[in-house]
Design a protein around this motif. Sequence first.
Motif, short mmCIF file in Angstrom:
data_model
loop_
_atom_site.label_atom_id
_atom_site.label_comp_id
_atom_site.label_asym_id
_atom_site.label_seq_id
_atom_site.Cartn_x
_atom_site.Cartn_y
_atom_site.Cartn_z
N UNK A 2 1.21 3.73 6.91
CA UNK A 2 0.40 2.94 5.98
C UNK A 2 1.32 1.95 5.26
N UNK A 3 1.14 0.65 5.50
CA UNK A 3 1.95 -0.37 4.83
C UNK A 3 1.29 -0.78 3.53
N UNK A 4 2.06 -0.73 2.44
CA UNK A 4 1.55 -1.10 1.11
C UNK A 4 2.56 -2.00 0.41
N UNK A 5 2.07 -2.90 -0.42
CA UNK A 5 2.97 -3.66 -1.29
C UNK A 5 3.47 -2.73 -2.39
N UNK A 6 4.53 -3.14 -3.07
CA UNK A 6 5.07 -2.31 -4.16
C UNK A 6 4.02 -2.11 -5.25
N UNK A 7 3.27 -3.17 -5.57
CA UNK A 7 2.25 -3.06 -6.61
C UNK A 7 1.14 -2.10 -6.20
N UNK A 8 0.73 -2.17 -4.94
CA UNK A 8 -0.33 -1.27 -4.47
C UNK A 8 0.13 0.18 -4.48
N UNK A 9 1.38 0.41 -4.09
CA UNK A 9 1.90 1.78 -4.11
C UNK A 9 1.99 2.30 -5.54
N UNK A 10 2.41 1.44 -6.48
CA UNK A 10 2.47 1.85 -7.89
C UNK A 10 1.08 2.20 -8.41
#
Length: 636
Positions: free
Chosen positions: A205-213
């Motif tokens: 699952x690829x996520x941006x840093x903001x989405x992961x936060x």
Amino acid sequence: MRFPNQRLAQLFEMLQSETLPQDELARRFAVSTRTVRTDISALNMLLADHGVQLVLSRGAGYQLVIEDPERYHRLQAEQPAHLRVPRTSGERVHYLLTRFLTSAFSLKLEDLADEWFVSRATLQNDMAEVREYLARYQLAIETKPRYGMKLFGSEMAIRTCLTDLLYEIALEDVENPLLNLEALNSGMLGTLEPLLQGCFSRFGIRLSDDSERYLRLYCAVAVRRISEGYPLNDFFADDVDDDVRDAARHIINLMRPICGKAVSPAEEAYLRVNIAARRVEALAPSAINADDGEQLVEYILNYINLHYNYSLQNDTQLRADLLTHIKTMITRVRYQINIPNPLLSNIKQHYPMAWDVTLAAVSNWGKYSPYVINENEIGFLVLHIGVGLERHYNVGYQRHPQVLLVCDTGNSTARMIQAMLLRKYPQIVVEGIVSQRDYEQMDDVAADFVISTVRVSEKEKPVVLMSPFPTDYQLEQIGKLVLVDRTRPYMLSRYFSASHFCIIDRPIDRTELFQQLCQQLEQEGIVDETFYASVEEREAIVSTMLGDGIALPHSLGLQARKTAVYTVLAPQGIAWGDEVAYVIFLLAISKDDYEEAMAIYDLFVTFLRERAMPRLRASSDFSSFKAVAIDCLSRL
């Protein structure tokens, strides 16, 4: 121990972490050094029974001296909450929101006022902003006499509101006590971080840093709510991709022992939707199967072409970028999942043309769709559309310097000089070549400046004397004139006029203002009878307030027969939604001028950047308004 006022609590908190001189303390608290000394004496009296004192160390400042470590540590253990006191109105709003969103019982403002060393009236003022924030999530506070205030709303709304709030706070300060001590279980974010990262990596699952936060914050919120007996029980969602479903199930299995309670299927379903809504698509455009997304991309690009004359339908890169973003966006809007856009205000202020083009297209599509696309999502789309416009159009319109060449030494010499000038300064536009006699007979000069091989008189435009083989000094003088920014002053002189300028120093509402201005423009043949309705429709979608008291009302699309800007100064202010407008620019832009439209918007961005509203509002007539405007533009 209870501090008699908030400043003493803040002073004690500050001096526990660093040694500070009294001058610095006086500056931070905006008091005199004498008041600082008085506060230190009062603090020392309060601390006398707790094994700690504040001692002045010459050359360094006040420092904490622990005389009895056992009693001091007992003080810290007994009074941790009193050392976390919100100091500003913004902080109090955040603390109040957190208390209401996490408390199982009713809250009394009197109790919170005592805890935070403020008056009840102060908190009562802050509550207006608290209620407004909660209303965005359909949450409401009910008050019962003698019992206090309690929050009511759905569990999903409470979690979404709390997660969004914590996300906003985390963007500013990851060490904020609300994140680590107040709203979430202590250390929970640190516990979840490696678990979630390992899970997303395992299932691709690829996520941006903001989405992961954001997902980490949501999981931390879910852990607290589930462990306190507030589960999700009534959420159902369509199926998602296998990797998302497997990742959500794995995370739920990791959360069960942390929560210490059973986790319902609704929790897993809602987590699946949140992951699907935030993942970064890595698929090629041909592999994306999203009928709604295809339709939305097609509709947006066709609308922009029809109403704004920008043809982007054949931009395959733009189509791929939009489709990749819109696929996950539709998942978000379907389940009303809001992703904060921290750049939204910057996008609206610095890319107003791309914002209006995209907003108009998406809003019109919304008439035929069950989905509601919020401002945050539109802001993300604006970035894609803006890049597409930059690739294909001169949206950053610049007025090139117009030059009149005066030459009396023959046609071949004139052509040689023209070629040399264009080689040295390719942005120059030579609008004409005339003889000295013809020049002297001219009443005025339309060009920005004159280059002459002979000495001639000035006709209100600069003249540069240049020999057929110019010296470095002569080329330098020409360069100074070439490099002057003429775009904004040109826009100001072309589209602003005294006939479209007025000062309204009386109470008036927005609708009456629109009717008055549009009626005049219609009588002058600048717009037709549909323009007023379109201006009202555009305003109803999202406020056209640019910021700092400046508003830019306009129609949907380029509907004017010719371009004009109607300037209104309202010293008393005009209610503009939740804000007040003092300087209003009604834009009427025609399709013939769409290439220059971006530069027109850029004028108003310049006014905003220069904080020019108070000076513009104080103008007594069009001449003084134009003088202020030119002064702002000349500073760039």
